[in-house]
Design a protein around this motif. Structure first.
Motif, mmCIF file in Angstrom:
data_model
loop_
_atom_site.group_PDB
_atom_site.id
_atom_site.type_symbol
_atom_site.label_atom_id
_atom_site.label_comp_id
_atom_site.label_asym_id
_atom_site.label_seq_id
_atom_site.Cartn_x
_atom_site.Cartn_y
_atom_site.Cartn_z
ATOM 1 N N ALA A 197 -10.033 7.665 3.996
ATOM 2 C CA ALA A 197 -10.091 6.205 3.953
ATOM 3 C C ALA A 197 -8.693 5.602 3.910
ATOM 4 C CB ALA A 197 -10.903 5.749 2.745
ATOM 5 N N TRP A 198 -7.817 6.196 3.087
ATOM 6 C CA TRP A 198 -6.459 5.665 2.972
ATOM 7 C C TRP A 198 -5.686 5.832 4.276
ATOM 8 C CZ3 TRP A 198 -5.830 2.783 -1.120
ATOM 9 C CH2 TRP A 198 -6.595 3.033 -2.263
ATOM 10 N N GLU A 199 -5.869 6.957 4.941
ATOM 11 C CA GLU A 199 -5.191 7.184 6.217
ATOM 12 C C GLU A 199 -5.691 6.215 7.281
ATOM 13 O OE1 GLU A 199 -6.012 11.257 6.942
ATOM 14 O OE2 GLU A 199 -4.605 12.011 5.423
ATOM 15 N N ALA A 200 -7.000 5.973 7.312
ATOM 16 C CA ALA A 200 -7.554 5.031 8.282
ATOM 17 C C ALA A 200 -7.044 3.621 8.014
ATOM 18 C CB ALA A 200 -9.081 5.066 8.241
ATOM 19 N N ALA A 201 -6.985 3.231 6.743
ATOM 20 C CA ALA A 201 -6.503 1.897 6.384
ATOM 21 C C ALA A 201 -5.031 1.731 6.728
ATOM 22 C CB ALA A 201 -6.728 1.642 4.900
ATOM 23 N N ALA A 202 -4.234 2.771 6.481
ATOM 24 C CA ALA A 202 -2.810 2.710 6.809
ATOM 25 C C ALA A 202 -2.604 2.577 8.314
ATOM 26 C CB ALA A 202 -2.098 3.949 6.281
ATOM 27 N N ALA A 203 -3.431 3.282 9.095
ATOM 28 C CA ALA A 203 -3.326 3.190 10.553
ATOM 29 C C ALA A 203 -3.671 1.789 11.035
ATOM 30 C CB ALA A 203 -4.248 4.219 11.205
ATOM 31 N N LEU A 204 -4.731 1.202 10.468
ATOM 32 C CA LEU A 204 -5.114 -0.165 10.852
ATOM 33 C C LEU A 204 -4.044 -1.162 10.438
ATOM 34 C CD1 LEU A 204 -7.100 -2.243 11.920
ATOM 35 C CD2 LEU A 204 -8.275 -2.182 9.702
ATOM 36 N N HIS A 205 -3.472 -0.943 9.269
ATOM 37 C CA HIS A 205 -2.406 -1.813 8.769
ATOM 38 C C HIS A 205 -1.257 -1.895 9.761
ATOM 39 C CE1 HIS A 205 0.954 -3.041 6.110
ATOM 40 N NE2 HIS A 205 0.022 -3.609 5.372
ATOM 41 N N GLN A 206 -0.950 -0.767 10.417
ATOM 42 C CA GLN A 206 0.132 -0.730 11.393
ATOM 43 C C GLN A 206 -0.239 -1.418 12.696
ATOM 44 O OE1 GLN A 206 3.278 0.464 10.873
ATOM 45 N NE2 GLN A 206 2.628 0.682 8.740
ATOM 46 N N ARG A 207 -1.531 -1.536 12.971
ATOM 47 C CA ARG A 207 -1.977 -2.092 14.252
ATOM 48 C C ARG A 207 -2.158 -3.605 14.221
ATOM 49 N NH1 ARG A 207 -0.550 1.051 18.286
ATOM 50 N NH2 ARG A 207 -1.049 3.246 17.887
ATOM 51 N N ILE A 208 -2.214 -4.182 13.039
ATOM 52 C CA ILE A 208 -2.362 -5.628 12.911
ATOM 53 C C ILE A 208 -0.992 -6.244 12.644
ATOM 54 C CG2 ILE A 208 -3.322 -7.453 11.441
ATOM 55 C CD1 ILE A 208 -5.800 -5.818 11.086
ATOM 56 N N CYS A 209 -0.746 -7.414 13.201
ATOM 57 C CA CYS A 209 0.519 -8.118 12.963
ATOM 58 C C CYS A 209 0.488 -8.721 11.561
ATOM 59 C CB CYS A 209 0.736 -9.196 14.011
ATOM 60 S SG CYS A 209 1.141 -8.576 15.647
ATOM 61 N N ILE A 210 0.521 -7.860 10.575
ATOM 62 C CA ILE A 210 0.342 -8.291 9.194
ATOM 63 C C ILE A 210 1.487 -9.172 8.722
ATOM 64 C CG2 ILE A 210 1.506 -6.513 7.827
ATOM 65 C CD1 ILE A 210 -2.189 -7.403 7.439
ATOM 66 N N GLU A 211 2.666 -9.033 9.372
ATOM 67 C CA GLU A 211 3.814 -9.834 8.967
ATOM 68 C C GLU A 211 3.586 -11.323 9.196
ATOM 69 O OE1 GLU A 211 4.454 -8.148 13.080
ATOM 70 O OE2 GLU A 211 3.873 -7.392 11.120
ATOM 71 N N ASP A 212 2.666 -11.676 10.093
ATOM 72 C CA ASP A 212 2.365 -13.081 10.334
ATOM 73 C C ASP A 212 1.763 -13.759 9.112
ATOM 74 O OD1 ASP A 212 3.299 -12.901 12.857
ATOM 75 O OD2 ASP A 212 1.411 -13.310 13.873
ATOM 76 N N TYR A 213 1.225 -12.988 8.197
ATOM 77 C CA TYR A 213 0.534 -13.558 7.051
ATOM 78 C C TYR A 213 1.386 -13.535 5.785
ATOM 79 C CZ TYR A 213 -3.151 -13.013 10.395
ATOM 80 O OH TYR A 213 -3.887 -13.098 11.546
ATOM 81 N N SER A 214 2.578 -12.964 5.872
ATOM 82 C CA SER A 214 3.454 -12.929 4.708
ATOM 83 C C SER A 214 4.002 -14.310 4.380
ATOM 84 C CB SER A 214 4.612 -11.957 4.951
ATOM 85 O OG SER A 214 5.379 -12.355 6.070
ATOM 86 N N SER A 215 4.046 -15.201 5.381
ATOM 87 C CA SER A 215 4.541 -16.559 5.156
ATOM 88 C C SER A 215 3.426 -17.503 4.727
ATOM 89 C CB SER A 215 5.185 -17.099 6.440
ATOM 90 O OG SER A 215 4.225 -17.162 7.485
ATOM 91 N N ASN A 216 2.224 -16.949 4.523
ATOM 92 C CA ASN A 216 1.060 -17.724 4.099
ATOM 93 C C ASN A 216 0.674 -18.802 5.101
ATOM 94 O OD1 ASN A 216 0.827 -16.272 1.703
ATOM 95 N ND2 ASN A 216 2.275 -17.588 0.652
ATOM 96 N N ALA A 217 1.015 -18.594 6.374
ATOM 97 C CA ALA A 217 0.573 -19.526 7.410
ATOM 98 C C ALA A 217 -0.934 -19.381 7.591
ATOM 99 C CB ALA A 217 1.297 -19.230 8.722
ATOM 100 N N LEU A 218 -1.613 -20.497 7.698
ATOM 101 C CA LEU A 218 -3.065 -20.476 7.759
ATOM 102 C C LEU A 218 -3.546 -20.785 9.170
ATOM 103 C CD1 LEU A 218 -3.796 -22.586 4.547
ATOM 104 C CD2 LEU A 218 -3.518 -20.124 4.751
ATOM 105 N N PRO A 219 -4.358 -19.923 9.773
ATOM 106 C CA PRO A 219 -4.936 -20.260 11.076
ATOM 107 C C PRO A 219 -5.863 -21.460 10.948
ATOM 108 C CG PRO A 219 -5.977 -18.285 10.177
ATOM 109 C CD PRO A 219 -4.812 -18.615 9.285
ATOM 110 N N SER A 220 -5.896 -22.291 11.976
ATOM 111 C CA SER A 220 -6.635 -23.546 11.896
ATOM 112 C C SER A 220 -8.130 -23.342 11.748
ATOM 113 C CB SER A 220 -6.348 -24.379 13.153
ATOM 114 O OG SER A 220 -6.726 -23.650 14.321
#
Length: 408
Positions: A286-309
């Motif tokens: 589970a942890w390996e699958a989650a880490a792989a998905l984490h790398q595939r999503i542009c997670i950095e876009d959400y570090s600034s707390n920008a909210l999609p409309s």
């Protein structure tokens, strides 16, 4: 459909783009989007745009549309273009990696591919950072020779933060006349991998035609499903779970990403596993699958707390993933609960947690508390036997708090 000017807000942010025109197209499904984009690709008039940008619908499904065109091009495109080249660099590495992908798609001979290996070895020896590695001029000459006399369509998923001038990579610009067509026409997007940063589309310059849509009659969950399927292509055995992970992220962010630091870049994969969305059969699967998905999503876009409309318009499991500002009793169906700080973010007051706050929380698995005081020796959430993730942000032991008051 009609031609419109780019919104004034965007123009004021980028004065150099006052001539950029955009076109809203109906993209209610992938098939409809393809049908409505194709006429702009087929246009070979002198006034036609040579580069077309597609922003998807609210930033979603753009990658899927490009992939659909590449996988099953309409017959009219096959007649118009000698070659259709699909380059997916949505997970950006470097300009050289982009050029290598182009060379691979063109099936250039091994002697050309060897140029990349030799240059990479030299850069490795010199300690050059991978992200700074530029295109190779000699490879560019080989690319130009391979397609220079053809009329090509390039479909490009751009994972960088800048537009790309493909002439630097050996791809000729299109020349369109009544007698002869050659060069490369471009359809591209910044989107893909849940990249919903609203600012990235502002970097499309005024030489490009900007196509977009704002809503699908099939709903935002339908569009998110399409986006999740694209991401799932790069993960093993997650399938529909990817959609639920994306929904988790967007749902919580829309509830108050501006007042709660979820720290997605660090903890997104932890939340998915601990909440029970991603499950594994043995060991660390589970942890390996989650880490792989984490790398595939542009997670950095959400570090600034920008909210999609559209975040608050998504259909989510009621009461399951909750952000709260109050010390209310946690709902029995909640699996993730985030308690935000009160008052000023810089110096909010501590709040005392009621003893019965979690008495109904048998399903709670993820808990984050901000600026709270409670007994560390007998916390009110000790009855949550399924709790797997506990985050404490500026919390204080209630006994210590009382002792300090007495001292004062």
């Amino acid at each position: 459909d009609r031609w419109v000017r780019f919104p004034e807000l965007l123009v004021s942010a980028r004065p150099s783009l006052k001539q950029l025109v955009i076109m809203r197209i109906d993209a209610d499904s992938i098939e409809i989007a393809v049908k409505n984009i194709v006429p702009y690709l087929e246009d070979t008039s002198n006034t036609a745009h040579k580069a077309i940008y597609f922003d998807g619908t609210g930033g979603l499904a753009a990658s899927a549309v490009l992939r659909a065109i590449a996988k099953d091009p309409p017959p009219s495109l096959l007649k118009k273009f000698d070659k259709i080249i699909h380059v997916d660099c949505s997970r950006w590495k470097s300009r050289r990696a982009l050029q290598r992908t182009i060379a691979q798609q063109l099936k250039l001979p091994q002697r050309v591919m060897d140029m990349f290996d030799r240059q990479d070895e030299e850069d490795d020896f010199q300690g050059a950072d991978e992200g700074s590695r530029a295109e190779i001029q000699d490879v560019g000459a080989e690319i130009h020779q391979a397609i220079g006399q053809h009329f090509c369509l390039l479909l490009f998923h751009n994972g960088s933060d800048k537009t790309v001038d493909f002439s630097d990579f050996g791809i000729p610009q299109p020349i369109m006349s009544r007698w002869y067509l050659f060069g490369t026409k471009l359809l591209w997007t910044f989107r893909g991998r849940l990249r919903l940063n609203q600012g990235v589309s502002k970097k499309v310059d005024d030489s490009h035609l900007f196509l977009y849509d704002t809503y699908s009659f099939q709903g935002w969950n339908f569009l998110l499903q399409i986006e999740a399927r694209e991401i799932a292509r790069y993960t093993d055995n997650l399938g529909e779970t990817v959609e639920e992970c994306c929904l988790y992220l967007l749902s919580l962010n829309s509830q108050g990403g501006n007042i709660m630091d979820y720290d997605w870049a660090t903890h997104a994969s932890n939340y998915w596993v601990c909440d029970g969305i991603i499950q594994g059969g043995h060991g660390d699967e589970a942890w390996e699958a989650a880490a792989a998905l984490h790398q595939r999503i542009c997670i950095e876009d959400y570090s600034s707390n920008a909210l999609p409309s559209f975040g608050d318009e998504l259909g989510t499991p009621p009461k399951r993933w909750i952000l709260s500002k109050e010390n209310s009793v946690v709902h029995p169906e909640s699996t993730s609960f985030f308690l935000a700080a009160l008052g000023s973010i810089s110096d909010p007051p501590l709040r005392s947690l009621p003893d019965d706050m979690f008495h109904q929380s048998d399903k709670l698995r993820v808990l984050k508390l901000c600026h709270c005081t409670f007994s560390f020796s007998a916390p009110p959430f000790c009855c949550c036997h399924n709790l797997r993730f506990l985050g404490l942000d500026h919390c204080k032991d209630q006994q210590v708090e009382e002792d300090e008051k007495q001292d004062k």
